[in-house]
Design an enzyme around this catalytic site. Structure first.
Site, PDB file in Angstrom:
ATOM      1  N   GLY A  97      48.148  38.127  44.104  1.00 13.05           N
ATOM      2  CA  GLY A  97      48.408  37.219  42.975  1.00 13.05           C
ATOM      3  C   GLY A  97      48.851  37.950  41.730  1.00 13.05           C
ATOM      4  N   ALA A 145      44.184  37.526  43.126  1.00 13.04           N
ATOM      5  CA  ALA A 145      43.288  36.418  42.806  1.00 13.04           C
ATOM      6  C   ALA A 145      41.867  36.947  42.934  1.00 13.04           C
ATOM      7  CB  ALA A 145      43.523  35.286  43.785  1.00 13.04           C
ATOM      8  N   GLU A 181      52.385  38.321  42.144  1.00 11.53           N
ATOM      9  CA  GLU A 181      53.022  36.999  42.026  1.00 11.53           C
ATOM     10  C   GLU A 181      53.195  36.608  40.557  1.00 11.53           C
ATOM     11  OE1 GLU A 181      51.889  34.397  45.817  1.00 11.53           O
ATOM     12  OE2 GLU A 181      50.152  35.454  44.962  1.00 11.53           O
ATOM     13  N   GLU A 214      47.301  40.146  51.121  1.00  7.18           N
ATOM     14  CA  GLU A 214      46.621  38.903  51.495  1.00  7.18           C
ATOM     15  C   GLU A 214      46.353  38.812  52.995  1.00  7.18           C
ATOM     16  OE1 GLU A 214      48.821  37.730  47.680  1.00  7.18           O
ATOM     17  OE2 GLU A 214      49.067  39.107  49.354  1.00  7.18           O
TER      18      GLU A 214
HETATM   19  N1  T1G Z   1      38.840  39.923  43.544  1.00  3.47           N
HETATM   20  C1  T1G Z   1      37.570  40.159  43.140  1.00  3.47           C
HETATM   21  N2  T1G Z   1      36.994  41.403  43.071  1.00  3.47           N
HETATM   22  C2  T1G Z   1      37.768  42.428  43.405  1.00  3.47           C
HETATM   23  C3  T1G Z   1      39.109  42.268  43.849  1.00  3.47           C
HETATM   24  C4  T1G Z   1      39.646  40.939  43.899  1.00  3.47           C
HETATM   25  N3  T1G Z   1      40.911  40.685  44.262  1.00  3.47           N
HETATM   26  N4  T1G Z   1      39.598  43.490  44.144  1.00  3.47           N
HETATM   27  C5  T1G Z   1      38.613  44.372  43.893  1.00  3.47           C
HETATM   28  N5  T1G Z   1      37.517  43.752  43.455  1.00  3.47           N
HETATM   29  C6  T1G Z   1      36.249  44.369  43.059  1.00  3.47           C
HETATM   30  C7  T1G Z   1      35.507  44.992  44.246  1.00  3.47           C
HETATM   31  O1  T1G Z   1      34.747  44.054  44.918  1.00  3.47           O
HETATM   32  C8  T1G Z   1      34.670  46.037  43.537  1.00  3.47           C
HETATM   33  O2  T1G Z   1      33.596  45.364  42.962  1.00  3.47           O
HETATM   34  C9  T1G Z   1      35.567  46.517  42.404  1.00  3.47           C
HETATM   35  O3  T1G Z   1      36.544  45.471  42.231  1.00  3.47           O
HETATM   36  C10 T1G Z   1      36.302  47.785  42.718  1.00  3.47           C
HETATM   37  O4  T1G Z   1      36.970  47.612  43.950  1.00  3.47           O
HETATM   38  C11 T1G Z   1      46.989  33.653  45.681  1.00  3.47           C
HETATM   39  C12 T1G Z   1      45.345  34.696  47.643  1.00  3.47           C
HETATM   40  C13 T1G Z   1      42.248  46.972  44.007  1.00  3.47           C
HETATM   41  C14 T1G Z   1      42.915  48.641  45.687  1.00  3.47           C
HETATM   42  O5  T1G Z   1      43.358  41.852  48.401  1.00  3.47           O
HETATM   43  O6  T1G Z   1      42.327  46.317  47.694  1.00  3.47           O
HETATM   44  O7  T1G Z   1      45.745  37.384  45.461  1.00  3.47           O
HETATM   45  O8  T1G Z   1      31.825  46.328  44.391  1.00  3.47           O
HETATM   46  O9  T1G Z   1      35.641  49.321  45.217  1.00  3.47           O
HETATM   47  O10 T1G Z   1      38.580  51.428  46.107  1.00  3.47           O
HETATM   48  O11 T1G Z   1      48.338  35.216  46.681  1.00  3.47           O
HETATM   49  O12 T1G Z   1      39.750  46.772  45.488  1.00  3.47           O
HETATM   50  O13 T1G Z   1      32.279  47.229  42.162  1.00  3.47           O
HETATM   51  O14 T1G Z   1      31.300  44.937  42.389  1.00  3.47           O
HETATM   52  O15 T1G Z   1      37.717  48.295  46.215  1.00  3.47           O
HETATM   53  O16 T1G Z   1      39.494  51.630  43.779  1.00  3.47           O
HETATM   54  C15 T1G Z   1      44.746  40.007  46.974  1.00  3.47           C
HETATM   55  C16 T1G Z   1      41.773  43.697  46.974  1.00  3.47           C
HETATM   56  C17 T1G Z   1      43.707  38.966  46.719  1.00  3.47           C
HETATM   57  C18 T1G Z   1      43.170  43.419  46.635  1.00  3.47           C
HETATM   58  C19 T1G Z   1      40.850  48.990  44.278  1.00  3.47           C
HETATM   59  N6  T1G Z   1      44.274  41.271  46.475  1.00  3.47           N
HETATM   60  N7  T1G Z   1      41.271  44.875  46.304  1.00  3.47           N
HETATM   61  O17 T1G Z   1      40.254  49.763  45.262  1.00  3.47           O
HETATM   62  O18 T1G Z   1      37.882  49.882  44.268  1.00  3.47           O
HETATM   63  S1  T1G Z   1      44.162  37.428  47.444  1.00  3.47           S
HETATM   64  C20 T1G Z   1      43.603  42.114  47.255  1.00  3.47           C
HETATM   65  C21 T1G Z   1      41.573  46.099  46.757  1.00  3.47           C
HETATM   66  C22 T1G Z   1      45.429  36.852  46.455  1.00  3.47           C
HETATM   67  C23 T1G Z   1      47.129  35.108  46.029  1.00  3.47           C
HETATM   68  C24 T1G Z   1      46.131  35.634  46.964  1.00  3.47           C
HETATM   69  C25 T1G Z   1      40.897  47.245  46.072  1.00  3.47           C
HETATM   70  C26 T1G Z   1      41.755  47.923  44.995  1.00  3.47           C
HETATM   71  P1  T1G Z   1      32.180  45.991  42.989  1.00  3.47           P
HETATM   72  P2  T1G Z   1      37.000  48.805  45.028  1.00  3.47           P
HETATM   73  P3  T1G Z   1      39.028  50.791  44.866  1.00  3.47           P
END
Ligand code: T1G
Length: 700
Positions: A106, A67, A109, A129
């Protein structure tokens, strides 16, 4: 027939397959436009008689990585992600998800709601998450156990760790893995499903993972005992939801999950953890990037092979850089290189790397006793003892031999880098790279920017941090930079309370209860009381006599009680043990010190201890902002979490101040403030923020 929803979701029909392409860089986060686009595309495919099946895939580096975290602090717009997943699952035509990159939260999911899943061999799958204080709130806690069972689903959701595609297939979460092009493989799978007429296959109706209720129930039990005593909300909610998937009918299970998700989303813990996620990434946005040109760094000279020098060398080798370690004599060089080799050998034994990896990395390591052998390096990092004269001598020698354009970095923790830079001919090429011990493990890198330093050098410092997998934080020059300056007031707060009646053991218990791994006096014992004693002695001549000074620390050092390294500090350590025992002699020494000052000891509650320590940290953080040493409050939170053990789920001292409210912070500070202590004297910059009803967050 081509139909564009908007740029983030595209739709076209190929043969009789509706191909839905997600395109929302950088990580195809499932923001509102993507969610709306997916629902519209599914409905279009369903209504299109020419379509027999649907393929969902993503452009760019990854299938959705979750998400959109940045949407969580705003009112969430419909369709919600659970609704999107339900709509995909309800599709009357088979839906195939083609997965590549990091398919997380998500994003996975959406895949689970699809009827078939194929993944690229390099794809990673996971439910991170919990790292955000959340749970898989789009059906993940209900659908995953139906495929892989409760134990494996809980393992994924409670660890937040990623797994590979083959392992996911083995556990029933993925149907196929391809070494070929994922889009082609996805289309082939869709054709196969259509040809075979296997039709829709709704995950919620599957029972593959629910065949052994005993095993599933004991998995719940084990997971619950595994989190006993934890203050974290999300893990407990995750277990409740997975249990609900075993006990409740589909719809009821999903409702249970969505209520639990809302509870997590609104919790201070999740607000704090989401703040940390964004803050870690925001720290890299520094003004110098706009104008600075990153210099190429492929070879690095490390001066000094002690604990820090060796750790830095390991980190550089892990970053695939060539390293030359310089020491003053053969024995020290051998010891320094030996430390580096030992780290890699331990990693091989622990199967973190292979023997080949070790040999490949060590092939990039060389040692020398001659400064002139560093002439060709792109960067030189000095990590010699914390003595100004010696560091200036090293810099002078480096200045004499390094090629033009090379960067000179110092790993000092305290010294004035402006002075160090002005002692050589090229101050514009000087930067502070403050690593934290063990340097190959700790993710934090304070990048200290003296006045004369060029934007290129700063930009190169941040590029190096990214290459080493570190979180670089920009810091101005001041005694102790961000971290050690805040550590200093944290310690003063703790020492003042001990002199006023608290026991160091109670203070440690209170701060461990707050979420720190160790209390301030345990950290003193670990680091060595003599380090801070030497510093106090160094500043004795310039110390303000009107500011309160506690003597018990000096008395302990005069007695030789320097901490773990001598088996005795604030705690007593049996030979070979790191587990300290409370020591009555220390309490007696402190009581004598109080008596000598006529201090009548008083009682402190744990909450007051915690509030006095954290408010002093936030106040010092505000001073660092007001002085322009720190760029933004969130940088301070990142430093304290990644360098000083501040509990991540609290978000850092500045985030805590915002959650408590700056009005409350100021009134606490006023209550704690006394004429002879500066650490609780409210910083002026609080007033305008309070006046405008703002928090530190407004400055991020
Ligand atoms: N939402 C928005 N922006 C995101 C994002 C996300 N989920 N993931 C990454 N970004 C942006 C980040 O801020 C950065 O932006 C750019 O992407 C590159 O990221 C309902 C509730 C995917 C492994 O927790 O673990 O789904 O700084 O620098 O090192 O169940 O990002 O360039 O402007 O980290 O190569 C669950 C979180 C969400 C994954 C890539 N997902 N992301 O790592 O690049 S909750 C996560 C990561 C959810 C549902 C629930 C990592 C990555 P900017 P980066 P990276």
């Amino acid at each position: 027939m081509n139909l564009i929803m908007d740029d983030s979701v595209k739709y076209h029909v190929q043969d009789d397959i509706a191909v839905i392409t997600i395109n929302n860089p950088p990580v195809n986060a499932l923001g509102h436009a993507v969610r709306a686009g997916l629902v519209a595309a599914i409905e279009r495919a369903e209504a299109d008689n020419a379509v027999a099946g649907v393929l969902i895939h993503a452009q760019g580096r990854t299938f959705p990585a979750g998400a959109d975290i940045k949407e969580f602090d705003k009112p969430l717009l419909d369709p919600s992600l659970p609704a999107v997943c339900d709509r995909i699952e309800a599709c009357t035509k088979p839906v195939i998800a083609a997965l590549h990159g990091t398919v997380l939260g998500g994003g996975f999911e959406v895949a689970l709601a699809s009827h078939y899943r194929i993944a690229a061999a390099q794809a990673k799958i996971g439910f991170p998450e919990v790292n955000l204080g959340l749970l898989p709130g789009a059906g993940g806690t209900q659908r995953a156990p139906r495929l892989c069972g409760a134990a494996f689903a809980l393992g994924l959701m409670l660890s937040g760790k990623q797994i590979g595609a083959f392992f996911a297939k083995k556990r029933g979460l993925i149907d196929e893995v391809t070494k070929g092009n994922i889009l082609d493989a996805g289309l082939a799978m869709a054709r196969d499903v259509i040809a075979k007429g296997t039709g829709v296959r709704r995950t919620l109706e599957r029972r593959d993972g629910l065949k052994d209720p005993i095993a599933n129930q004991s998995a719940i039990k084990d997971a619950r005992s595994g989190i006993e005593g934890s203050v974290l909300l999300a893990p407990a909610k995750i277990i409740d939801c997975v249990e609900a998937s075993l006990l409740l009918p589909d719809e009821a299970g999903k409702i249970f999950e969505s209520i639990a998700f809302e509870d997590c989303l609104a919790s201070d813990q999740s607000v704090a953890l989401r703040h940390v996620f964004i803050s870690e990434r925001m720290a890299a946005n520094v003004p110098e990037l706009a104008t600075g040109k990153v210099r190429n760094i492929s070879s690095v000279g490390v001066i000094g092979g002690g604990t820090m020098g060796a750790g830095i060398a390991v980190s550089l080798l892990d970053g695939d850089l060539d390293v030359v370690m310089l020491e003053r004599d053969a024995a020290s060089l051998e010891a320094g290189l030996g430390r580096v080799v030992a780290v890699f050998e331990r990693s091989v034994v622990k199967k973190r790397i292979t023997e080949e990896d070790k040999n490949r990395k060590l092939a990039r390591l060389a040692g020398t006793l001659n400064m002139s052998d560093l002439a060709g390096v792109d960067l030189a990092i000095e990590a010699v003892i914390e003595d100004r004269a010696i560091k200036e001598e090293v810099f002078a020698q480096l200045d004499a031999v390094l090629k033009s354009g090379a960067i000179l970095a110092t790993n000092t923790s305290y010294l004035d880098i402006d002075e160090l830079a002005s002692s050589i001919s090229r101050p514009q090429d000087v930067v502070g790279l403050h690593f934290f011990s063990p340097a190959n493990i700790m993710k934090l890198l304070e990048i200290v920017v003296p006045d004369a330093t060029s934007d290129d050098v700063v930009a190169s410092g941040f590029a190096l941090a990214k290459r080493l997998g570190k979180i670089g934080v920009r810091v101005g020059v001041t005694d102790g930079f961000i971290g050690n300056r805040i550590l200093k007031v944290y310690r003063l707060a703790a020492e003042y309370m001990v002199e006023d009646g608290a026991s160091p053991y109670q203070v440690d218990r209170a701060m461990r209860g707050y979420g720190f791994g160790l209390g301030p006096f345990q950290v003193y014992d670990l680091a060595g009381l003599d380090i801070a004693w030497a510093q106090r002695k160094r500043h004795a001549a310039t110390r303000d006599p009107d500011i309160r000074y506690t003597e018990f620390g000096d008395k302990m050092c005069e007695a030789g009680w320097f901490g773990q390294k001598v088996g005795r500090g604030f705690y007593h350590y049996e030979a070979g043990s790191r587990q300290g025992k409370e020591d009555q002699a220390v309490l007696d020494l402190i009581a004598d010190a109080r008596g000598a000052k006529g201090i009548k000891p008083r009682r402190f509650g744990d909450a007051e201890i915690q509030r006095r320590c954290v408010s002093a940290m936030a106040n010092e953080g505000a001073k660092l902002l007001a002085q322009g040493i720190a760029l933004r409050p969130s940088d301070i939170d990142v430093v304290m979490i990644h360098g000083y053990g501040f509990p991540r789920w609290r978000g850092g001292p500045m985030q805590v101040a915002d959650q408590v409210g700056l009005m409350q912070l100021r009134s606490d500070l006023r209550r704690f403030d006394t004429a002879d202590t500066q650490i609780w004297h409210p910083v002026e910059m609080l007033d305008p923020l309070i006046l405008n009803g703002q928090g530190f967050g407004a400055l991020n």
